[in-house]
Design a protein around this motif. Structure first.
Motif, mmCIF file in Angstrom:
data_model
loop_
_atom_site.group_PDB
_atom_site.id
_atom_site.type_symbol
_atom_site.label_atom_id
_atom_site.label_comp_id
_atom_site.label_asym_id
_atom_site.label_seq_id
_atom_site.Cartn_x
_atom_site.Cartn_y
_atom_site.Cartn_z
ATOM 1 N N SER A 74 0.833 -1.208 0.000
ATOM 2 C CA SER A 74 0.000 0.000 0.000
ATOM 3 C C SER A 74 0.866 1.256 0.000
ATOM 4 C CB SER A 74 -0.920 0.000 1.222
ATOM 5 O OG SER A 74 -1.790 -1.114 1.209
ATOM 6 N N VAL A 81 -4.216 -1.589 -0.488
ATOM 7 C CA VAL A 81 -4.038 -2.927 -1.049
ATOM 8 C C VAL A 81 -4.319 -3.933 0.067
ATOM 9 C CG1 VAL A 81 -2.462 -4.536 -2.178
ATOM 10 C CG2 VAL A 81 -2.294 -2.090 -2.659
ATOM 11 N N MET A 130 -1.330 -2.943 -11.104
ATOM 12 C CA MET A 130 -0.305 -2.424 -10.212
ATOM 13 C C MET A 130 0.794 -1.716 -11.000
ATOM 14 S SD MET A 130 0.100 -5.156 -7.068
ATOM 15 C CE MET A 130 0.551 -6.569 -8.085
ATOM 16 N N VAL A 210 -6.852 -4.552 -5.171
ATOM 17 C CA VAL A 210 -6.415 -3.170 -5.387
ATOM 18 C C VAL A 210 -7.576 -2.437 -6.032
ATOM 19 C CG1 VAL A 210 -4.686 -1.652 -6.399
ATOM 20 C CG2 VAL A 210 -4.065 -3.984 -5.744
#
Length: 344
Positions: A74, A81, A130, A210
């Motif tokens: 995170s 996350v 990501m 996420v």
């Protein structure tokens, strides 16, 4: 010795002979139903070589790892996350490989002093969002592209895998100090054969969330890699490590790291009060008078809290202070509250 017929059975037999019919058997009471036994299917191709106690220890260890890795990830992505441990199972290497997508991010990890290699697989459905986040984009629900990673994307993914390896070393530290490093990254898992297809592995599966995107991350641990240290994975030994008091070496290591931390130091020369109108009329060269005595010690603030008393001076042509002692609340009245807000 033959059984003795009852009167009813004799009459039935005689009636059957007179009527030319076959004798009817006497009704027999139905036997009570036997309780159904629970049968467990055992596949000899997939023997459970890791004990239940070791499996529980691995589950407990990686639950804590998931929380720490989620917090670190995170901070890296600067968004929330969630990393959740979904399962810890035993299966064969071939079953693991054929359950993966192609292409995928298939990391071969060297874990000294363990024998062989570990495998970290990151599903593209969560990996590409990501990567977009690392490049400054937002998390979108667009389906990821089905293609191998480019060289630039591999460099970005290495930041995620290095974070994973650091947290994994911390999780295993109480059991065995590991030196983890990525050997190489493959896109087609079916072309990698680090162990026989029927070899037993321990599969640790995590679910990453996420934003609105979810995906799986799998850690494959071959049994032959942890066979020598399986005794250390028992829950009793694992818990006993956590209950040990801090050693002098660990305290010195933590102390040395804290000693290197940077702190903000502010020295209050004087304090006074003026009106807003007077402050707006200030010009270069104006003098602000204060009631502070020249011989009165200065207060040194560390991270916004008064800690020391000092006197002003010069050292090699530069302004300096000389610490005289520790600050005591009854020594001097402190009205100054320094601004310790860090610039973003």
């Amino acid at each position: 010795m033959s059984d003795v017929l009852s009167q009813a059975e004799v009459e039935n037999l005689l009636n059957a002979i007179d009527g030319g019919e076959e004798p009817r058997a006497a009704p027999v009471a139905a036997a009570p139903p036997r309780p159904r036994e629970k049968v467990s299917v055992y596949d000899f191709k997939r023997p459970e070589r890791v004990g239940k106690e070791q499996m529980r220890s691995l589950q407990t260890m990686h639950e804590g790892f998931g929380r720490n890795f989620g917090a670190a990830l995170s901070a890296l992505l600067r968004t929330m996350v969630e990393v959740k441990l979904t399962s810890v199972d035993q299966l064969t290497f071939s079953e693991f490989v054929f359950s993966l997508e192609n292409p995928t991010c298939f990391n071969l990890i060297t874990a000294a002093p363990l024998e062989g290699q570990l495998i970290l697989d990151i599903n593209p459905s969560i990996l590409f969002p990501m990567i977009d986040r690392l490049l400054g984009g937002s998390i979108s629900s667009t389906p990821p592209a089905r293609r191998p990673l480019t060289e630039i994307e591999l460099r970005l993914v290495s930041r995620i895998t290095n974070l994973f390896l650091n947290e994994m070393q911390n999780a295993w530290e109480n059991v065995l100090p590991l030196q983890l490093s990525v050997d190489r990254v493959e896109s087609n898992p079916q072309l990698v054969q680090i162990i026989p297809a029927n070899e037993v592995i321990v599969l640790v599966s995590f679910e990453l969330t996420v934003g609105e995107m979810r995906g799986m991350m799998n850690l494959c641990i071959p049994f032959n890699s942890i066979e020598r240290v399986s005794g250390k994975l028992s829950s009793n030994n694992w818990v006993s490590y956590a209950k040990k008091p801090a050693s002098a070496e660990s305290m010195q290591r933590i102390g040395s790291r804290i000693a290197e931390a940077a702190v903000e130091v502010v020295v209050e020369l004087a304090s006074t009060r003026i009106s807003t109108a007077d402050m707006l009329d200030l010009r270069v060269g104006d003098i602000i008078a204060s009631e502070k005595d020249v011989n009165e010690p200065l207060v040194v603030y560390v991270e916004g809290k008064p800690k020391f008393l000092a006197s002003p001076g010069q050292l090699k042509g530069r302004k300096a202070i000389q610490v005289k002692g520790a600050y005591q609340p009854h020594d001097i009245r402190v009205d100054f509250q320094p601004n310790t807000t860090k610039p973003s």
